[in-house]
Structures are given as structure tokens and as C-alpha cells.
Design a protein around this motif. Structure first.
Motif, short mmCIF file in Angstrom:
data_model
loop_
_atom_site.label_atom_id
_atom_site.label_comp_id
_atom_site.label_asym_id
_atom_site.label_seq_id
_atom_site.Cartn_x
_atom_site.Cartn_y
_atom_site.Cartn_z
N ASN A 95 0.85 -1.19 0.00
CA ASN A 95 0.00 0.00 0.00
C ASN A 95 0.88 1.23 0.00
OD1 ASN A 95 -1.89 1.98 0.24
ND2 ASN A 95 -2.50 1.47 2.31
N ARG A 96 0.96 1.90 -1.14
CA ARG A 96 1.74 3.13 -1.26
C ARG A 96 0.85 4.28 -1.69
NH1 ARG A 96 7.17 2.90 -3.68
NH2 ARG A 96 7.34 4.71 -2.35
N THR A 97 -0.46 4.17 -1.37
CA THR A 97 -1.42 5.19 -1.78
C THR A 97 -1.34 6.45 -0.94
OG1 THR A 97 -3.14 4.35 -0.30
CG2 THR A 97 -3.07 3.42 -2.55
N GLY A 98 -0.80 6.37 0.25
CA GLY A 98 -0.82 7.51 1.16
C GLY A 98 -2.10 7.56 1.97
N ARG A 99 -2.97 6.58 1.78
CA ARG A 99 -4.24 6.49 2.51
C ARG A 99 -4.41 5.08 3.06
NH1 ARG A 99 -8.22 10.44 -0.03
NH2 ARG A 99 -6.84 11.75 -1.28
N PRO A 100 -5.18 4.94 4.14
CA PRO A 100 -5.43 3.58 4.65
C PRO A 100 -6.23 2.76 3.63
CG PRO A 100 -6.27 5.27 6.17
CD PRO A 100 -5.81 5.97 4.93
N GLU A 116 -8.60 -6.51 7.05
CA GLU A 116 -7.48 -5.87 7.75
C GLU A 116 -7.21 -4.53 7.07
OE1 GLU A 116 -4.62 -5.70 10.66
OE2 GLU A 116 -5.74 -7.53 10.29
N THR A 117 -6.96 -3.50 7.87
CA THR A 117 -6.65 -2.18 7.32
C THR A 117 -5.15 -1.93 7.42
OG1 THR A 117 -8.82 -1.36 7.91
CG2 THR A 117 -7.13 0.29 7.48
N TYR A 118 -4.56 -1.49 6.31
CA TYR A 118 -3.12 -1.27 6.23
C TYR A 118 -2.84 0.22 6.03
CZ TYR A 118 -3.18 -6.28 5.55
OH TYR A 118 -3.39 -7.63 5.72
N PRO A 119 -1.94 0.80 6.82
CA PRO A 119 -1.61 2.23 6.66
C PRO A 119 -1.04 2.51 5.28
CG PRO A 119 -0.63 1.31 8.66
CD PRO A 119 -1.20 0.17 7.89
N GLY A 120 -1.23 3.74 4.80
CA GLY A 120 -0.84 4.10 3.45
C GLY A 120 0.53 4.70 3.28
N TRP A 124 4.17 -2.94 3.35
CA TRP A 124 4.51 -4.08 2.50
C TRP A 124 4.14 -5.35 3.26
CZ3 TRP A 124 6.49 -3.05 -2.31
CH2 TRP A 124 6.90 -1.73 -2.53
N VAL A 125 3.25 -6.16 2.70
CA VAL A 125 2.78 -7.38 3.35
C VAL A 125 3.12 -8.56 2.45
CG1 VAL A 125 0.78 -8.56 4.35
CG2 VAL A 125 0.88 -6.06 4.38
N GLU A 139 -10.44 7.87 3.13
CA GLU A 139 -9.92 9.23 3.31
C GLU A 139 -9.00 9.19 4.52
OE1 GLU A 139 -10.03 12.17 1.84
OE2 GLU A 139 -11.43 11.58 0.26
N ASN A 140 -8.02 10.07 4.54
CA ASN A 140 -7.14 10.18 5.72
C ASN A 140 -7.87 10.73 6.90
OD1 ASN A 140 -4.82 9.11 4.63
ND2 ASN A 140 -4.21 11.05 3.76
#
Length: 140
Positions: A95-100, A116-120, A124-125, A139-140
Motif C-alpha cells: 500500500n503506497r497510496t498515502g491512505r489507509p 485488515e486495514t493497512y496504513p498508506g 509491505w505485506v 480518506e485520511n
């Protein structure tokens, strides 16, 4: 192995020596530290997969291998369920979106299955705990 210890007085004396004399004073060599070896029969940790800033990348197989799907932030409806194509689940993600981003086991983003929610900020999973079949970007 031989270790040389210099006292404060010895260090001060070295500083007072002329530059040419100081250069001729032998200095202890740094000890060589061997690189840690992987335990026998154990694979090296997985390499991170390729995923650019602003993207959500999903791989079909663990360890960032198999077919890769890339979803750019500019093409994703925020807070909408985005199902993956039928039969194309993911087992690794970045996740490299910058958003969750929430990854769902359910193709409908139902919370009755695993999710599962991953920070943006750069998550790397290499192996998700379940097959991802849909996701939502928040949204952030």
C-alpha cells in the motif's frame, strides 16, 4: 583476536604529534563482522515487490510473486468497494497510496469475513492472512 585500547592520555599525545608522525602510528583494524547466514534449510526473506508511490499493488502469490495488479489512487473511488476480478485473489500487497486501505476476504467487502486495514505510508505485506478478494481506500 588482539584488541588495542588507547587511554585518554595516549589519545591526547597522538593529537599533539606532527601530522606525518601521527600518520605512521599504527591504528587497530576494525574487526570483521561476518554477514548473518540464513539458518540451514530456511529461505532468505522475500524481496519487496515493485510498487510506485500512489499505487496499491496486489500479487497473486505470497512473497510478492505471481501476477501483479496495480491500482492507482487516481483511478480508485474513495470509500467504495473495489472487487478483484473473479478468481484473481491476492496473497501479498503493498500500500503506497498515502491512505489507509482495507483488504477484504469477501469480494463484496462484507465484514462477516476477514478484513485488515493497512496504513498508506508504505506498507509491505509479503503474505496476507487470507486471500484478498476486494479492497477499500479510505480518506485520511
Amino acid at each position: 583476536m588482539r584488541t588495542t585500547v588507547l587511554t585518554t592520555a595516549a589519545l591526547a599525545a597522538l593529537c599533539l604529534l606532527a601530522p606525518a608522525a601521527a600518520a605512521s602510528v599504527p591504528r587497530p583494524a576494525a574487526p570483521a563482522v561476518p554477514a548473518p547466514a540464513a539458518p540451514s534449510g530456511q529461505a532468505a526473506p522475500p524481496r519487496l515487490g515493485s510498487c510506485a508511490p500512489g499505487e496499491l499493488c496486489l500479487w497473486a502469490k505470497p512473497g510478492f510473486t505471481g501476477a501483479r495488479q496495480v491500482h492507482e489512487l487516481s483511478g480508485i473511488d474513495i470509500e467504495s468497494c473495489v472487487p478483484l476480478p473473479a478468481g484473481a485473489g491476492a496473497q501479498a500487497l503493498a500500500n503506497r497510496t498515502g491512505r489507509p486501505v482495507t483488504a477484504y476476504q469477501s469480494a463484496e467487502c462484507a465484514e462477516t469475513g476477514e478484513f485488515e486495514t493497512y496504513p498508506g505510508g508504505g506498507t509491505w505485506v509479503p503474505q496476507t492472512p487470507y486471500r484478498v478478494r476486494a479492497f477499500k481506500v479510505w480518506e485520511n
